[in-house]
Scaffold this motif. Structure first.
Motif, PDB file in Angstrom:
ATOM      1  N   ILE A  98      41.931 -28.894 -19.078  1.00  0.00           N
ATOM      2  CA  ILE A  98      42.002 -27.005 -19.674  1.00  0.00           C
ATOM      3  C   ILE A  98      41.155 -26.368 -18.237  1.00  0.00           C
ATOM      4  CG2 ILE A  98      40.520 -26.057 -21.085  1.00  0.00           C
ATOM      5  CD1 ILE A  98      40.374 -28.163 -22.911  1.00  0.00           C
ATOM      6  N   ALA A  99      40.360 -27.078 -17.303  1.00  0.00           N
ATOM      7  CA  ALA A  99      40.287 -25.838 -16.169  1.00  0.00           C
ATOM      8  C   ALA A  99      40.858 -26.489 -15.419  1.00  0.00           C
ATOM      9  CB  ALA A  99      38.947 -26.909 -15.721  1.00  0.00           C
ATOM     10  N   TRP A 100      42.091 -27.144 -14.778  1.00  0.00           N
ATOM     11  CA  TRP A 100      42.878 -27.451 -14.067  1.00  0.00           C
ATOM     12  C   TRP A 100      43.893 -25.932 -15.023  1.00  0.00           C
ATOM     13  CZ3 TRP A 100      47.677 -30.385 -13.914  1.00  0.00           C
ATOM     14  CH2 TRP A 100      48.443 -30.148 -12.714  1.00  0.00           C
ATOM     15  N   MET A 101      44.597 -26.300 -15.990  1.00  0.00           N
ATOM     16  CA  MET A 101      45.005 -25.112 -16.600  1.00  0.00           C
ATOM     17  C   MET A 101      44.539 -23.839 -15.985  1.00  0.00           C
ATOM     18  SD  MET A 101      47.644 -26.953 -17.062  1.00  0.00           S
ATOM     19  CE  MET A 101      48.673 -26.027 -18.240  1.00  0.00           C
ATOM     20  N   SER A 102      43.555 -23.336 -16.216  1.00  0.00           N
ATOM     21  CA  SER A 102      42.560 -22.136 -16.094  1.00  0.00           C
ATOM     22  C   SER A 102      42.713 -21.630 -15.598  1.00  0.00           C
ATOM     23  CB  SER A 102      41.649 -22.158 -17.896  1.00  0.00           C
ATOM     24  OG  SER A 102      40.691 -22.477 -17.045  1.00  0.00           O
ATOM     25  N   ALA A 103      41.747 -22.151 -14.301  1.00  0.00           N
ATOM     26  CA  ALA A 103      42.466 -22.443 -13.128  1.00  0.00           C
ATOM     27  C   ALA A 103      42.812 -21.157 -12.278  1.00  0.00           C
ATOM     28  CB  ALA A 103      41.620 -23.319 -11.727  1.00  0.00           C
ATOM     29  N   ARG A 104      42.327 -19.820 -11.826  1.00  0.00           N
ATOM     30  CA  ARG A 104      43.735 -18.875 -10.907  1.00  0.00           C
ATOM     31  C   ARG A 104      43.294 -19.336 -10.151  1.00  0.00           C
ATOM     32  NH1 ARG A 104      40.159 -14.484  -8.849  1.00  0.00           N
ATOM     33  NH2 ARG A 104      38.481 -15.910 -10.582  1.00  0.00           N
ATOM     34  N   ILE A 106      45.074 -21.857  -9.111  1.00  0.00           N
ATOM     35  CA  ILE A 106      45.489 -23.449  -8.680  1.00  0.00           C
ATOM     36  C   ILE A 106      45.979 -23.888 -10.190  1.00  0.00           C
ATOM     37  CG2 ILE A 106      44.145 -24.964  -8.576  1.00  0.00           C
ATOM     38  CD1 ILE A 106      41.517 -23.971  -7.492  1.00  0.00           C
ATOM     39  N   THR A 107      45.862 -23.529 -10.868  1.00  0.00           N
ATOM     40  CA  THR A 107      46.913 -23.453 -11.937  1.00  0.00           C
ATOM     41  C   THR A 107      48.580 -23.785 -11.423  1.00  0.00           C
ATOM     42  OG1 THR A 107      47.757 -23.130 -14.559  1.00  0.00           O
ATOM     43  CG2 THR A 107      47.042 -21.429 -12.915  1.00  0.00           C
ATOM     44  N   PRO A 108      48.576 -25.118 -12.361  1.00  0.00           N
ATOM     45  CA  PRO A 108      50.868 -25.255 -12.450  1.00  0.00           C
ATOM     46  C   PRO A 108      51.447 -23.784 -12.647  1.00  0.00           C
ATOM     47  CG  PRO A 108      49.671 -26.809 -13.996  1.00  0.00           C
ATOM     48  CD  PRO A 108      48.623 -26.006 -13.092  1.00  0.00           C
ATOM     49  N   VAL A 109      50.943 -23.506 -14.161  1.00  0.00           N
ATOM     50  CA  VAL A 109      51.387 -22.511 -15.077  1.00  0.00           C
ATOM     51  C   VAL A 109      50.303 -20.962 -15.101  1.00  0.00           C
ATOM     52  CG1 VAL A 109      52.764 -22.250 -16.970  1.00  0.00           C
ATOM     53  CG2 VAL A 109      51.826 -24.785 -16.519  1.00  0.00           C
ATOM     54  N   ALA A 110      51.355 -20.477 -14.230  1.00  0.00           N
ATOM     55  CA  ALA A 110      49.931 -19.519 -14.073  1.00  0.00           C
ATOM     56  C   ALA A 110      50.165 -18.279 -15.263  1.00  0.00           C
ATOM     57  CB  ALA A 110      50.383 -18.315 -13.195  1.00  0.00           C
ATOM     58  N   ALA A 111      51.299 -18.615 -15.312  1.00  0.00           N
ATOM     59  CA  ALA A 111      51.326 -17.364 -16.498  1.00  0.00           C
ATOM     60  C   ALA A 111      50.032 -18.099 -18.260  1.00  0.00           C
ATOM     61  CB  ALA A 111      53.477 -17.572 -17.348  1.00  0.00           C
ATOM     62  N   THR A 112      49.736 -19.335 -18.113  1.00  0.00           N
ATOM     63  CA  THR A 112      49.208 -19.122 -19.721  1.00  0.00           C
ATOM     64  C   THR A 112      47.828 -19.669 -19.348  1.00  0.00           C
ATOM     65  OG1 THR A 112      49.516 -22.126 -19.534  1.00  0.00           O
ATOM     66  CG2 THR A 112      51.162 -20.621 -21.044  1.00  0.00           C
ATOM     67  N   ALA A 113      47.320 -19.238 -17.872  1.00  0.00           N
ATOM     68  CA  ALA A 113      45.840 -19.333 -18.042  1.00  0.00           C
ATOM     69  C   ALA A 113      45.302 -18.652 -18.843  1.00  0.00           C
ATOM     70  CB  ALA A 113      45.417 -19.367 -16.569  1.00  0.00           C
ATOM     71  N   THR A 154      30.632 -29.463 -25.138  1.00  0.00           N
ATOM     72  CA  THR A 154      30.943 -29.726 -23.200  1.00  0.00           C
ATOM     73  C   THR A 154      31.844 -28.462 -22.423  1.00  0.00           C
ATOM     74  OG1 THR A 154      29.650 -31.490 -23.831  1.00  0.00           O
ATOM     75  CG2 THR A 154      31.539 -31.203 -21.862  1.00  0.00           C
ATOM     76  N   ILE A 155      32.195 -28.756 -23.672  1.00  0.00           N
ATOM     77  CA  ILE A 155      34.355 -28.048 -23.264  1.00  0.00           C
ATOM     78  C   ILE A 155      33.916 -26.424 -22.730  1.00  0.00           C
ATOM     79  CG2 ILE A 155      36.732 -27.627 -23.516  1.00  0.00           C
ATOM     80  CD1 ILE A 155      37.755 -30.054 -25.509  1.00  0.00           C
ATOM     81  N   GLY A 156      33.394 -25.945 -23.565  1.00  0.00           N
ATOM     82  CA  GLY A 156      32.718 -24.243 -23.696  1.00  0.00           C
ATOM     83  C   GLY A 156      32.668 -24.592 -22.200  1.00  0.00           C
ATOM     84  N   PHE A 157      31.421 -25.053 -22.430  1.00  0.00           N
ATOM     85  CA  PHE A 157      30.844 -24.973 -20.731  1.00  0.00           C
ATOM     86  C   PHE A 157      31.085 -26.114 -19.957  1.00  0.00           C
ATOM     87  CE2 PHE A 157      26.734 -27.086 -17.880  1.00  0.00           C
ATOM     88  CZ  PHE A 157      26.239 -25.551 -17.686  1.00  0.00           C
ATOM     89  N   CYS A 158      31.813 -27.266 -19.700  1.00  0.00           N
ATOM     90  CA  CYS A 158      32.288 -27.545 -18.060  1.00  0.00           C
ATOM     91  C   CYS A 158      34.192 -26.578 -17.920  1.00  0.00           C
ATOM     92  CB  CYS A 158      32.232 -29.101 -18.638  1.00  0.00           C
ATOM     93  SG  CYS A 158      30.721 -30.114 -18.383  1.00  0.00           S
ATOM     94  N   GLY A 159      34.012 -26.986 -19.263  1.00  0.00           N
ATOM     95  CA  GLY A 159      35.721 -26.261 -18.803  1.00  0.00           C
ATOM     96  C   GLY A 159      35.460 -24.882 -17.931  1.00  0.00           C
TER      97      GLY A 159
END
Ligand SMILES: Nc1ncnc2c1ncn2[C@@H]1O[C@H](COP(=O)(O)OP(=O)(O)OP(=O)(O)O)[C@@H](O)[C@H]1O
Ligand SMILES: [Mg+2]
Lengths: 268, 278
Positions: A98-104, A106-113, A154-159
Motif C-alpha cells: 500500500i505504501a508503495w502504491m501511494s508513494a509519490r 515511486i508508485t508504479p501507477v501514479a494515477a491511483t496513488a 497498523t496499516i493506518g500508521f505504517c502505510g
C-alpha cells in the motif's frame, strides 16, 4: 541617552495587534473559559469525590494474588500479546504494497496513488476503539476482532510513514537504476528500500508498541485480551482483581517500551 | 539469400560471394551508434536548452563534451537514453529512433547496451560495493537476483568481482558504499556500468568532485577500458586537460548549440578555454 538611541531601531516589546487579531483572541479566551467551567470537575465535586476515591483505592488493596486468578491474568496477557504481534506483523506486510502504491514518484501507477493515500488516512483517522466496535459487531466477540483492529490501525500508521520514508529516499541511486533499465519493482527493492530501511524498522517498532497499548484497551469493548478481564473485574466490583490486572498491564507496557527502545538504539 | 561471413563455407560459394564474405567489416570509422539530428529540448514551457543539435558518434570513438555550466550537456546525455524526451528532432541510438511512444520495455532494451555513469555516482549507500556492481544486471532477464550479492548466481558474482578488479577495488567488495571515498565510489559506479558489457559508455562529469589525482585515475580507468574492449565512450568534463588527453574528439556546447567539433590532437587547452570567455 545613549541607551535610548541604540534601542530605537529594535522591534518594540509588544507588537501592535489589529482589531481582527484582538477579536480572535477574545473569542478564543471565551471558548477556553466556557469549556473549563462546563465540563471540568468543580472544586465542590472534587471535594466530594476525594473520599470516594480513597475508599475505592482501599478496596483495591491488597491486589489479588490467588494463583488460579494470576494464571488467568497470565493467559489473558499472552492473548493480548498475540493480538498485538499478529496484528502488527500482518498489518506491516499489508502496509508495504500500500505504501508503495501511494508513494509519490515511486508508485508504479501514479494515477491511483491518491486513492491509496486516502485509504490509509481513513484507517488512521478513525480511532481504534471505533474499529474494535465495528469488528466485534461483524466477526463477534473475541481475539479475532482485536487482531483485525490492530491490523487496520497498523496499516493506518505504517502505510503513512513507510510511504514517507520511501519518498524521502535518496533519488540519485533510483535514477541510476532507472538508467540501467531496471523495472519499477527493482528500483524499489534495489534502491528505495535499502535507503528507507532504518526509518521503516523504526516505524515498525513504534507500531508494535502502539499495538500492545491499544490491544490492552480493546478488551473493554469485547475484542479479546486482558482488557476484557479488567472490564469484568470492574463490572463485578472485584476491585482487588482489577488492581492486579492494572499492575500487570503497567509492567508489560514498561517492559515492552524498554525492549523496543533498546532495539532502536541498537539499530540506529 | 543473406550470407554471414562467419557461417558461410567458402567452398560452396560462387566467386563473387567469396569476395563479399571475405570483405573486412567496415572498421575504419565503425558503425554509427548515435545520430542526433536537429534536436531541440525544452523543459516544460521554458526556453530551449538544446536548440538544434546534430551529432553523430561512431563505434570506437572517444568523445569529450564540454561547455559552460547550464549549456545542456547533462540534458543531452539524458536525452540519449530516453531519460529525457526530445521536444523536436530525432535521436537514433543503435539504429533505433527513439520516439515518444516507446514503452518502458523498449527503453530498457536500449539501456541494456549502454553503461551510464552519473556525475554523482548514485550508489546505494547502505549496500556493499559488490551488490552495487551487481545492480548493473538489474535490467536483464532474471535480474531480480542482482538485487543483492547474497542471492546472485555464482557467475554473476564472478563477473562483478572481475569488474571490481578492473577498477582496482576487489579488496573493497564487502565494504558498504558509504565507507568508500568519493573516487572509490565513482570507480564502483564504473564497475557497475562495466559489468553490463555495454557497446557504449556515457559518463556525465565522472571526474567532478574528485581531487586531481583521483580524477585522472578515474579517467584513465575509463580510457583503458574503452581502449581494451573497443567500447565507444562519450563523457562530459569541465577539465580541458581531461578532454584533450582522454578523448580523440572534442565537442563544445554553448547556448544550446554546438560551437566546436574537432579532433583533440588539433586542439590546445587555450582554444578550449576561449569557449568559456565571451
Ligand atoms: N529537470 C529540469 N527541469 C527544468 N530545467 C532543467 C532541468 N534540468 C536542467 N534544466 C535546465 O537546463 C539547463 C541545462 O542544464 P544541464 O544540466 O543540461 O547543464 P549542464 O551543461 O550539464 O551544466 P553543468 O556543467 O552545470 O553540469 C539549465 O539552465 C538548467 O536549469
Ligand atoms: Mg551537468
Amino acid at each position: 541617552m545613549a541607551d535610548h538611541a541604540i534601542t530605537r531601531d529594535a522591534p518594540p516589546r509588544i507588537r501592535s495587534i489589529s482589531a481582527l487579531q484582538f477579536t480572535a483572541f477574545v473569542v478564543l479566551a471565551a471558548i477556553v473559559i466556557a469549556s473549563i467551567s462546563q465540563v471540568a470537575p468543580s472544586g465542590e465535586r472534587l471535594a466530594n469525590a476525594a473520599p470516594r476515591m480513597g475508599r475505592l483505592v482501599a478496596r483495591m488493596l491488597p491486589p489479588e494474588t490467588d494463583p488460579a486468578f494470576l494464571w488467568r491474568v497470565m493467559e489473558r496477557l499472552i492473548e493480548t500479546f498475540q493480538i498485538a504481534i499478529a496484528g502488527t506483523v500482518i498489518g506491516i506486510v499489508i502496509s508495504l504494497p500500500i505504501a508503495w502504491m501511494s508513494a509519490r514518484r515511486i508508485t508504479p501507477v501514479a494515477a491511483t496513488a491518491f486513492l491509496f493515500k486516502g485509504l490509509v488516512s481513513f484507517f488512521r483517522t478513525v480511532p481504534d476503539l471505533v474499529w474494535a466496535l465495528v469488528f466485534v459487531a461483524s466477526v463477534g466477540l473475541g481475539a479475532a476482532a482485536g487482531t483485525m483492529t490492530i491490523i487496520v490501525d497498523t496499516i493506518g500508521f505504517c502505510g503513512r510513514f513507510f510511504a514517507e520514508a520511501m519518498e524521502d529516499a535518496d533519488k540519485k541511486p533510483q535514477e541510476a537504476l532507472e538508467a540501467i533499465g531496471a523495472s519499477r519493482f527493482s528500483v524499489l527493492c534495489g534502491a528505495v528500500i535499502p535507503d528507507a530501511l532504518p526509518s521503516m524498522v523504526n516505524t515498525a517498532l513504534f507500531a508494535l508498541e502502539k499495538a500492545v497499548r491499544s490491544s490492552v484497551v480493546l478488551g473493554l469493548v469485547g475484542a479479546g485480551g486482558i482488557g476484557q478481564e479488567l472490564k469484568v473485574a470492574f463490572d463485578l466490583f472485584q476491585y482487588r482483581n482489577a488492581s492486579t490486572i492494572i499492575i500487570a498491564i503497567f509492567i508489560v507496557v514498561i517492559v515492552m517500551e524498554y525492549l523496543t527502545d533498546r532495539l532502536r538504539a541498537k539499530l540506529a | 539469400m543473406p550470407l554471414s561471413a562467419t557461417k558461410a563455407d567458402p567452398g560452396k560459394l560462387k566467386p563473387a560471394e567469396i569476395v563479399d564474405a571475405l570483405r573486412p567489416a567496415p572498421t575504419a570509422r565503425g558503425e554509427c551508434l548515435i545520430a542526433l539530428s536537429d534536436v531541440v529540448k525544452a523543459y516544460g514551457n521554458g526556453k530551449p536548452v538544446l536548440n538544434g543539435v546534430s551529432i553523430s558518434v561512431h563505434e570506437g570513438e572517444t568523445v569529450a563534451l564540454i561547455g559552460p555550466n547550464g549549456a545542456g550537456k547533462s540534458t543531452l546525455l539524458k536525452t540519449l537514453i530516453g531519460l529525457n524526451e526530445a521536444s523536436a528532432g530525432s535521436v537514433t541510438v543503435f539504429g533505433d529512433t527513439l520516439s515518444r511512444r516507446d514503452g518502458r520495455r523498449q527503453k530498457a532494451r536500449l539501456r541494456q547496451q549502454i553503461g551510464f555513469v552519473f556525475q554523482h555516482h548514485g550508489l546505494v549507500m547502505r549496500l556493499s560495493a559488490l551488490s552495487n556492481v551487481l545492480h548493473g544486471k538489474l535490467g536483464q532477464k532474471g535480474g531480480w537476483r542482482a538485487l543483492h550479492h547474497s542471492i546472485a548466481p555464482t557467475e554473476w558474482r564472478a563477473e562483478a568481482m572481475t569488474a571490481l578488479t578492473t577498477v582496482r577495488l576487489a579488496d573493497k567488495a564487502g565494504d558498504r558504499a558509504d565507507q568508500l571515498s568519493g573516487g572509490q565510489a565513482q570507480r564502483v559506479a564504473i564497475a557497475r556500468a562495466l559489468i553490463r558489457k555495454p557497446l557504449l559508455f556515457i559518463a556525465d562529469e565522472p571526474s567532478a568532485s574528485l581531487d586531481p589525482a583521483a580524477g585522472h585515475e578515474v579517467m584513465q580507468t575509463f580510457a583503458d577500458i574503452a581502449e581494451k574492449t573497443k567500447t565507444t565512450l562519450v563523457f562530459t568534463t569541465h577539465d580541458m586537460d581531461h578532454a584533450l588527453s582522454y578523448a580523440r574528439r572534442v565537442i563544445a556546447l554553448k547556448n544550446g548549440r554546438i560551437c566546436l567539433d574537432a579532433e583533440s590532437r588539433d586542439l590546445r587547452t587555450r582554444d578550449l578555454e576561449a569557449i568559456f570567455h565571451g
